[in-house]
Design an enzyme around this catalytic site. Structure first.
Site, PDB file in Angstrom:
ATOM      1  N   ASN A 116      -0.095  -1.845  -7.240  1.00  0.00           N
ATOM      2  CA  ASN A 116       0.012  -2.843  -6.177  1.00  0.00           C
ATOM      3  C   ASN A 116      -1.265  -3.671  -6.108  1.00  0.00           C
ATOM      4  O   ASN A 116      -1.336  -4.752  -6.663  1.00  0.00           O
ATOM      5  CB  ASN A 116       0.292  -2.154  -4.837  1.00  0.00           C
ATOM      6  CG  ASN A 116       0.157  -3.090  -3.668  1.00  0.00           C
ATOM      7  OD1 ASN A 116       0.700  -4.197  -3.711  1.00  0.00           O
ATOM      8  ND2 ASN A 116      -0.572  -2.706  -2.635  1.00  0.00           N
ATOM      9  N   GLU A 117      -2.285  -3.117  -5.440  1.00  0.00           N
ATOM     10  CA  GLU A 117      -3.570  -3.823  -5.371  1.00  0.00           C
ATOM     11  C   GLU A 117      -4.607  -2.936  -6.034  1.00  0.00           C
ATOM     12  O   GLU A 117      -5.317  -2.186  -5.368  1.00  0.00           O
ATOM     13  CB  GLU A 117      -3.941  -4.117  -3.916  1.00  0.00           C
ATOM     14  CG  GLU A 117      -3.179  -5.295  -3.367  1.00  0.00           C
ATOM     15  CD  GLU A 117      -3.512  -5.644  -1.941  1.00  0.00           C
ATOM     16  OE1 GLU A 117      -4.269  -4.905  -1.286  1.00  0.00           O
ATOM     17  OE2 GLU A 117      -2.982  -6.662  -1.466  1.00  0.00           O
ATOM     18  N   CYS A 149       0.812  -1.218   0.000  1.00  0.00           N
ATOM     19  CA  CYS A 149       0.000   0.000   0.000  1.00  0.00           C
ATOM     20  C   CYS A 149       0.845   1.267   0.000  1.00  0.00           C
ATOM     21  O   CYS A 149       0.408   2.295  -0.514  1.00  0.00           O
ATOM     22  CB  CYS A 149      -0.914   0.006   1.215  1.00  0.00           C
ATOM     23  SG  CYS A 149      -2.185  -1.255   1.123  1.00  0.00           S
TER      24      CYS A 149
HETATM   25  O1  AHR Z   1       1.103  -6.861   3.301  1.00  0.00           O
HETATM   26  C1  AHR Z   1       0.296  -5.892   3.902  1.00  0.00           C
HETATM   27  C2  AHR Z   1      -0.592  -5.157   2.931  1.00  0.00           C
HETATM   28  O2  AHR Z   1      -1.508  -6.050   2.388  1.00  0.00           O
HETATM   29  C3  AHR Z   1       0.071  -4.572   1.724  1.00  0.00           C
HETATM   30  O3  AHR Z   1       0.526  -3.297   1.953  1.00  0.00           O
HETATM   31  C4  AHR Z   1      -1.021  -4.510   0.721  1.00  0.00           C
HETATM   32  O4  AHR Z   1      -0.554  -4.662  -0.587  1.00  0.00           O
HETATM   33  C5  AHR Z   1      -1.966  -5.601   1.150  1.00  0.00           C
HETATM   34  O5  AHR Z   1      -3.244  -5.123   1.283  1.00  0.00           O
END
Ligand code: AHR
Length: 657
Positions: free
Chosen positions: A386-387, A262
């Site tokens: 990332n997500e 994140c």
């Molecule tokens: O690994 C913890 C968090 O999980 C990361 O920051 C994110 O990519 C996911 O939601």
């Protein structure tokens, strides 16, 4: 009849008393039947500054808030620039935090002291994990600590001013030599950098005390203390905690994903997005930003240091950059980059690739060389986003990855499949990916209940073999106990069971890494985590040992194997060796007959990880669950072993023909 009832009662009694039934299974291995190659990058690590993993952890810096930039992301109006610092004594003196004439514009806040004739001001720095009464700078008797700070003396202070630094225990007793810096040795009115090494006489949680004496105005910034025996001491960021680096190295990671997670996307506001260029050069010039997970990112471990670390531990670097979107799982206050702005942002990503791989004749290659690494880094991958999910992501991803492919056709782009393992959002992501980005590596993330993992060990059996998967974040989650999800043996074995499925499908899943990696005791934003540490020591979890055992016994090819029992297993080979992994995910011991062609007579070495399913490691019992060495006699390719209840067994047999 009577006898039958007696037997049933005996069986029930044995089961209730926890007696483990021994069941018999056979595992037959066919080393000559190669099913496919095992990805050489299957096991890696993912570093994100969550749980104080980096600042307050991996980064060797012992001074918290060393440059007074501490801000509160949630409530910027309540920034506490004094965080972890306090005025201890003052006589004819005052202290304030200013930003009028800073050391660097990226790092604007500094400490200003104003002293009248014979004034004195003492400031106490707590360090990470300290408070007003307890020093949080862990120092060890006999060791040396490198101190550095920037000071500025005005005309008056240049005559008589002096700044001293000393480490003290909670009672204020000195535990180190004192280092003193006089104002009269330099021209007045300019920032100067000062350094000293402090020899420590006692093992304690210390405070670093700064004392300002004399008359005039004395400013201070970038006050830093690092253990002299740190790793990467010559890197511009200053280096890393040696014990944590060693724990990472022992995982034998083939790649290292960084810096998030994140944190790359930034939270709520755009200025909080991770900007790799702000993490380079002199630490005073690196722009600190509030960390999504709390605290600040000093960027002392910046992109250059991440690349160096990856190289040092033998891992391929896998940088992650944001895709122009703020974290989609959070309530963003700023809008994403427009498509036009996204096009302008392309250059930032291309510059990163040039920074890592360009020759010293290129502008960014020159920056890298200037930081001490003229040779290019071995960059082969870049993750964009990332997500993320949905049209807003894929439209920006298309622009950014398209530009990378055009400029750097050898670099593989990694596209995100979102934050979940299954369901509509996940399917939608995969539909988009299969339609538009099937050549890319696909980053899946999922955190699921422990029992989900063995139940889905065959998840990838049915994946089309064309598009490759990078399992970029996963972990087995146990129910919360107290305020955290425990890192127990059961969760670790569920992950192990799942990993056998990944090995069996390593023609599709080419990379995988557990998340999160590091957690500082009392700073857990997220549990479970692979490695726990405090200021003095570290311990590894059962999940860590699973990762380590799999990573250290990963062959180059998957071979055919079959079992008649309910065991999770995978067998790989290299030219000379078979690697056999078996998980007994039950409370019963199991007898296993191994039938191994091509092994003959030998003593087979291996390791077993076992214990009670709820066992965890802790600072008090660091190795309660840890791999134990075993030896098994193999006669004419046949070996009899007993798999303990709740266990992972890994054997390495030499192939004799
Ligand atoms: O690994 C913890 C968090 O999980 C990361 O920051 C994110 O990519 C996911 O939601």
């Amino acid at each position: 009849m009577k006898g039958k009832r007696y037997c049933a009662l005996l069986l029930a009694a044995l089961l209730l008393s926890g007696f483990s039934c021994v069941q018999a299974d056979t595992l037959t291995v066919f080393p000559e039947q190669i099913l496919h190659e095992v990805s050489p990058t299957l096991y890696g690590i993912f570093i994100e500054d969550i749980n104080c993993a980096v600042d307050g952890g991996l980064y060797a810096e012992l001074v918290k808030n060393r440059s007074f930039e501490n801000e509160n992301l949630w409530n910027p109006r309540h920034a506490d620039h004094w965080d972890a610092w306090s005025v201890r004594k003052q006589e004819k003196a005052s202290a304030s935090l200013e930003s009028i004439l800073p050391l660097s514009a990226q790092n604007p806040t500094y400490l200003q002291t104003v002293l009248e004739e014979s004034g004195m001001l003492q400031i106490r720095i707590q360090g990470f994990g300290g408070n007003l009464l307890r020093g949080g700078i862990a120092v060890e008797a006999g060791k040396q600590y490198d101190l550095s700070l920037c000071l500025r003396f005005d005309d008056t202070a240049a005559q008589t001013g002096m700044v001293s630094a000393i480490l003290t225990d909670a009672a204020g007793n000195p535990v180190s030599e004192k280092a003193s810096f006089r104002g009269d040795v330099h021209p007045a009115g300019v920032w100067r950098s000062f350094k000293a090494t402090l020899q420590v006489s006692e093992t304690t949680g210390a405070f670093l005390t700064l004392e300002f004496a004399g008359k005039g105005i004395m400013d201070a910034d970038m006050v830093s203390l690092m253990p002299a025996d740190r790793f990467g001491k010559d890197w511009p960021g200053g280096g890393m905690r040696a014990d944590l680096v060693e724990a990472l190295r022992k995982l034998h990671p083939r790649f290292m994903r960084f810096p998030g997670g994140c944190i790359v996307e930034g939270t709520y506001v755009r200025s909080n997005a991770y900007a790799w260029k702000d993490t380079l050069g002199d630490t005073a010039m690196r722009r600190e930003i509030p960390n999504t997970w709390g605290g600040m990112q000093t960027m002392g471990v910046g992109f250059f240091e991440y690349f160096c670390l990856a190289e040092e531990i033998g891992a391929l670097p896998v940088p992650v950059v944001h895709a122009g979107l703020l974290c989609q799982a959070r309530d963003a206050k700023d809008s994403p980059l427009t498509l036009e702005e996204t096009k302008a942002y392309i250059q930032d990503i291309l510059d990163l690739i040039e920074f890592a791989t360009g020759s010293v004749d290129t502008p960014w290659g020159q920056v890298r060389a200037g930081m001490g690494h003229p040779e290019p880094f071995d960059l082969r991958y870049i993750a964009i986003g990332n997500e993320n999910w949905g049209a807003s992501y894929f439209s920006r991803y298309a622009i950014l990855s398209g530009a990378v492919h055009e400029a750097y056709p050898d670099i593989t782009c990694i596209v995100g499949a979102g934050p979940v393992a299954e369901g509509g959002l996940f399917q939608d992501s995969w539909n988009n990916i299969r339609r538009r980005f099937s050549e890319e590596l696909v980053d899946e993330h999922f955190y699921m209940d422990s029992s989900w993992f063995p139940a889905h060990a065959n998840r990838y059996d049915s994946y089309p073999r064309t598009t490759k998967v990078f399992l970029g974040e996963y972990a087995a989650h146990e129910p919360v106990q107290g305020n955290r999800r425990p890192n127990n043996l059961y969760a670790a074995l569920c992950e192990a069971a799942f990993l056998t499925g990944i090995e069996r499908n390593s023609d599709v899943v080419v990379m995988s890494c557990y998340a999160p990696l590091l957690c500082r005791e009392k700073e857990a934003d997220w549990t479970p985590d692979l490695i726990w540490f405090n200021e003095n020591s570290i311990y590894c979890t059962p999940s860590y040992y699973v990762q380590q055992m799999f990573s250290n016994a990963c062959g180059t090819e998957l071979v055919a194997s079959e079992t008649d029992g309910g065991l999770f297993q995978a067998v790989t080979r290299t030219e000379q060796e078979l690697q056999i992994k078996v998980i007994n995910l039950s409370g019963n011991a199991k007898s296993l007959t191994l039938l191994l062609t091509g092994v003959g007579n030998q003593t087979v070495c291996g390791q077993v990880l076992t214990g009670e399913k709820e066992h965890v490691n802790s600072f008090a019992r660091m190795d309660k669950v840890s791999p134990q060495e075993i030896m098994v006699t193999c006669a004419d390719g046949k070996a009899e072993i007993e798999l303990p209840p709740w266990s992972l067994t890994i054997l390495k047999a030499v192939l004799t023909k």
